[in-house]
Design a protein around this motif. Sequence first.
Motif, PDB file in Angstrom:
ATOM      1  N   PHE A  29       2.984  14.229  -0.596  1.00 11.97           N
ATOM      2  CA  PHE A  29       3.955  15.219  -1.044  1.00 11.97           C
ATOM      3  C   PHE A  29       5.367  14.654  -0.970  1.00 11.97           C
ATOM      4  O   PHE A  29       6.154  14.740  -1.914  1.00 11.97           O
ATOM      5  CB  PHE A  29       3.861  16.487  -0.183  1.00 11.97           C
ATOM      6  N   VAL A  30       5.696  14.077   0.184  1.00 12.10           N
ATOM      7  CA  VAL A  30       7.045  13.537   0.395  1.00 12.10           C
ATOM      8  C   VAL A  30       7.332  12.406  -0.583  1.00 12.10           C
ATOM      9  O   VAL A  30       8.409  12.338  -1.192  1.00 12.10           O
ATOM     10  CB  VAL A  30       7.197  13.044   1.848  1.00 12.10           C
ATOM     11  N   LEU A  31       6.362  11.504  -0.751  1.00 10.18           N
ATOM     12  CA  LEU A  31       6.559  10.352  -1.630  1.00 10.18           C
ATOM     13  C   LEU A  31       6.748  10.770  -3.081  1.00 10.18           C
ATOM     14  O   LEU A  31       7.577  10.212  -3.795  1.00 10.18           O
ATOM     15  CB  LEU A  31       5.375   9.391  -1.508  1.00 10.18           C
ATOM     16  N   ARG A  32       5.996  11.764  -3.535  1.00 13.18           N
ATOM     17  CA  ARG A  32       6.123  12.188  -4.928  1.00 13.18           C
ATOM     18  C   ARG A  32       7.463  12.859  -5.180  1.00 13.18           C
ATOM     19  O   ARG A  32       8.091  12.630  -6.209  1.00 13.18           O
ATOM     20  CB  ARG A  32       4.968  13.121  -5.312  1.00 13.18           C
ATOM     21  N   ILE A  33       7.891  13.691  -4.252  1.00 16.42           N
ATOM     22  CA  ILE A  33       9.198  14.332  -4.414  1.00 16.42           C
ATOM     23  C   ILE A  33      10.302  13.279  -4.372  1.00 16.42           C
ATOM     24  O   ILE A  33      11.223  13.281  -5.196  1.00 16.42           O
ATOM     25  CB  ILE A  33       9.413  15.400  -3.329  1.00 16.42           C
ATOM     26  N   GLY A  34      10.203  12.338  -3.420  1.00 17.76           N
ATOM     27  CA  GLY A  34      11.200  11.268  -3.324  1.00 17.76           C
ATOM     28  C   GLY A  34      11.223  10.397  -4.563  1.00 17.76           C
ATOM     29  O   GLY A  34      12.295  10.065  -5.089  1.00 17.76           O
ATOM     30  N   SER A  35      10.030  10.031  -5.067  1.00 20.91           N
ATOM     31  CA  SER A  35       9.947   9.206  -6.271  1.00 20.91           C
ATOM     32  C   SER A  35      10.556   9.921  -7.464  1.00 20.91           C
ATOM     33  O   SER A  35      11.254   9.310  -8.285  1.00 20.91           O
ATOM     34  CB  SER A  35       8.488   8.855  -6.578  1.00 20.91           C
ATOM     35  N   LEU A  36      10.293  11.222  -7.563  1.00 19.84           N
ATOM     36  CA  LEU A  36      10.819  11.990  -8.683  1.00 19.84           C
ATOM     37  C   LEU A  36      12.342  12.030  -8.654  1.00 19.84           C
ATOM     38  O   LEU A  36      12.998  11.871  -9.695  1.00 19.84           O
ATOM     39  CB  LEU A  36      10.242  13.405  -8.666  1.00 19.84           C
ATOM     40  N   PHE A  37      12.932  12.230  -7.477  1.00 18.63           N
ATOM     41  CA  PHE A  37      14.389  12.259  -7.380  1.00 18.63           C
ATOM     42  C   PHE A  37      14.986  10.907  -7.770  1.00 18.63           C
ATOM     43  O   PHE A  37      15.975  10.832  -8.500  1.00 18.63           O
ATOM     44  CB  PHE A  37      14.833  12.636  -5.961  1.00 18.63           C
ATOM     45  N   THR A  39      -5.562   3.099   9.168  1.00 14.93           N
ATOM     46  CA  THR A  39      -6.102   3.801   8.005  1.00 14.93           C
ATOM     47  C   THR A  39      -5.047   4.711   7.395  1.00 14.93           C
ATOM     48  O   THR A  39      -4.894   4.775   6.168  1.00 14.93           O
ATOM     49  CB  THR A  39      -7.334   4.633   8.392  1.00 14.93           C
ATOM     50  N   VAL A  40      -4.290   5.418   8.239  1.00 12.78           N
ATOM     51  CA  VAL A  40      -3.221   6.292   7.747  1.00 12.78           C
ATOM     52  C   VAL A  40      -2.182   5.468   6.988  1.00 12.78           C
ATOM     53  O   VAL A  40      -1.712   5.869   5.912  1.00 12.78           O
ATOM     54  CB  VAL A  40      -2.557   7.048   8.914  1.00 12.78           C
ATOM     55  N   VAL A  41      -1.823   4.294   7.536  1.00 13.74           N
ATOM     56  CA  VAL A  41      -0.849   3.417   6.864  1.00 13.74           C
ATOM     57  C   VAL A  41      -1.367   3.000   5.488  1.00 13.74           C
ATOM     58  O   VAL A  41      -0.632   3.001   4.492  1.00 13.74           O
ATOM     59  CB  VAL A  41      -0.540   2.181   7.726  1.00 13.74           C
ATOM     60  N   LYS A  42      -2.646   2.648   5.412  1.00 11.20           N
ATOM     61  CA  LYS A  42      -3.227   2.244   4.127  1.00 11.20           C
ATOM     62  C   LYS A  42      -3.219   3.408   3.138  1.00 11.20           C
ATOM     63  O   LYS A  42      -2.987   3.209   1.937  1.00 11.20           O
ATOM     64  CB  LYS A  42      -4.651   1.737   4.334  1.00 11.20           C
ATOM     65  N   ILE A  43      -3.477   4.613   3.642  1.00 12.52           N
ATOM     66  CA  ILE A  43      -3.437   5.791   2.763  1.00 12.52           C
ATOM     67  C   ILE A  43      -2.020   5.983   2.220  1.00 12.52           C
ATOM     68  O   ILE A  43      -1.822   6.265   1.034  1.00 12.52           O
ATOM     69  CB  ILE A  43      -3.905   7.053   3.509  1.00 12.52           C
ATOM     70  N   GLU A  44      -1.009   5.814   3.100  1.00 11.50           N
ATOM     71  CA  GLU A  44       0.376   5.983   2.666  1.00 11.50           C
ATOM     72  C   GLU A  44       0.752   4.935   1.618  1.00 11.50           C
ATOM     73  O   GLU A  44       1.438   5.238   0.634  1.00 11.50           O
ATOM     74  CB  GLU A  44       1.334   5.878   3.866  1.00 11.50           C
ATOM     75  N   LEU A  45       0.311   3.684   1.811  1.00 17.16           N
ATOM     76  CA  LEU A  45       0.595   2.631   0.833  1.00 17.16           C
ATOM     77  C   LEU A  45      -0.072   2.947  -0.504  1.00 17.16           C
ATOM     78  O   LEU A  45       0.517   2.748  -1.575  1.00 17.16           O
ATOM     79  CB  LEU A  45       0.121   1.273   1.357  1.00 17.16           C
ATOM     80  N   ALA A  46      -1.306   3.452  -0.436  1.00 13.97           N
ATOM     81  CA  ALA A  46      -1.986   3.860  -1.667  1.00 13.97           C
ATOM     82  C   ALA A  46      -1.240   5.015  -2.327  1.00 13.97           C
ATOM     83  O   ALA A  46      -1.118   5.066  -3.558  1.00 13.97           O
ATOM     84  CB  ALA A  46      -3.424   4.267  -1.361  1.00 13.97           C
ATOM     85  N   ASP A  47      -0.704   5.941  -1.503  1.00 15.75           N
ATOM     86  CA  ASP A  47       0.035   7.080  -2.041  1.00 15.75           C
ATOM     87  C   ASP A  47       1.252   6.635  -2.842  1.00 15.75           C
ATOM     88  O   ASP A  47       1.636   7.285  -3.820  1.00 15.75           O
ATOM     89  CB  ASP A  47       0.503   8.010  -0.905  1.00 15.75           C
ATOM     90  N   ILE A  48       1.892   5.541  -2.407  1.00 16.31           N
ATOM     91  CA  ILE A  48       3.064   5.038  -3.136  1.00 16.31           C
ATOM     92  C   ILE A  48       2.668   4.662  -4.561  1.00 16.31           C
ATOM     93  O   ILE A  48       3.332   5.030  -5.534  1.00 16.31           O
ATOM     94  CB  ILE A  48       3.680   3.831  -2.410  1.00 16.31           C
ATOM     95  N   ALA A  49       1.554   3.921  -4.680  1.00 12.70           N
ATOM     96  CA  ALA A  49       1.080   3.530  -6.012  1.00 12.70           C
ATOM     97  C   ALA A  49       0.690   4.760  -6.826  1.00 12.70           C
ATOM     98  O   ALA A  49       1.016   4.867  -8.015  1.00 12.70           O
ATOM     99  CB  ALA A  49      -0.104   2.576  -5.890  1.00 12.70           C
ATOM    100  N   PHE A  50      -0.011   5.715  -6.171  1.00  9.90           N
ATOM    101  CA  PHE A  50      -0.410   6.933  -6.869  1.00  9.90           C
ATOM    102  C   PHE A  50       0.820   7.700  -7.363  1.00  9.90           C
ATOM    103  O   PHE A  50       0.832   8.232  -8.475  1.00  9.90           O
ATOM    104  CB  PHE A  50      -1.228   7.842  -5.959  1.00  9.90           C
ATOM    105  N   ALA A  51       1.867   7.776  -6.504  1.00  8.62           N
ATOM    106  CA  ALA A  51       3.070   8.537  -6.849  1.00  8.62           C
ATOM    107  C   ALA A  51       3.776   7.923  -8.048  1.00  8.62           C
ATOM    108  O   ALA A  51       4.209   8.629  -8.961  1.00  8.62           O
ATOM    109  CB  ALA A  51       4.016   8.595  -5.648  1.00  8.62           C
ATOM    110  N   VAL A  52       3.902   6.591  -8.061  1.00  8.01           N
ATOM    111  CA  VAL A  52       4.579   5.914  -9.174  1.00  8.01           C
ATOM    112  C   VAL A  52       3.822   6.157 -10.475  1.00  8.01           C
ATOM    113  O   VAL A  52       4.408   6.503 -11.504  1.00  8.01           O
ATOM    114  CB  VAL A  52       4.719   4.408  -8.895  1.00  8.01           C
TER     115      VAL A  52
END
Length: 259
Positions: free
Chosen positions: A55-63, A117-130
């Motif tokens: 959620f945070v990454l997508r909002i941040g990426s959008l801004f 595992t949480v860190v890997k999920i967050e890194l994957a989230d960055i790619a998903f968000a972009v």
Amino acid sequence: MEWSIVLEYAWVLLLLIGIEGLLAADNALVLAVMVKKLPEELRKKALFYGLAGAFVLRIGSLFVISFLVGVWQVQAIGALYLLFIAMNHIFRKLVVSKQKSKVEVSDSQKKAGFWSTVVKIELADIAFAVDSILAAVALAIVLPDSGLPNIGGLDGGKFLVILTGGLIGVVIMRYAASYFVALLHKRPGLEIAAFAIVGWVGVKLAVFTLSHPELAVLPEAFAKSPAWKITFYSVLLLIAASGWIFSKEIEQEAPTMTA
């Protein structure tokens, strides 16, 4: 706001939800593999932290993207990126061995602990968000202005459509992903169609870039012309329909997300 504009916004939002659903299924497969080696009691916790970060990454990426979206160089990079991920995924799906999927993990990953595992999920989230935000911006950027105050560097209506689509994508990835995962396993051709749509959205962003006043390769009005809009949406629907019609239905047990 005129009803014609409201309907156009609603149509783009529905398209975004559909694209987000298919992309979320692909993303869900990655998350499912990341958490499946954790003890049962830690899986929900890891997904909670990871998806809260999404959620945070997508909002941040959008801004960030909203302030840069008017720069034609950024538009060009976004178009090339969307075309790349679409062609790369389709190439790997059709040419590279089907046994080497993107969700495979190494032995070291299988032995990973909770926080790694949480860190890997967050890194994957960055790619998903972009991926998600670029696809959404490419669809929404040529919408007529809504008249709402700007948010970030975008018209307020466009910003809200992109934000809504992105957040719905995260919700789908968390709660409805198992349905889309099952659908993709039943009709694997839909995955190729989904990434073909992403590539076609990249073409749309490329057309918008080439219509930029600083480039003027195409007439500035072309990207917003009815003829181009009809062509874009017709091809998009054709890709989606072809993916459904020509995807072979496979009767097998599909993996599900651990909720």
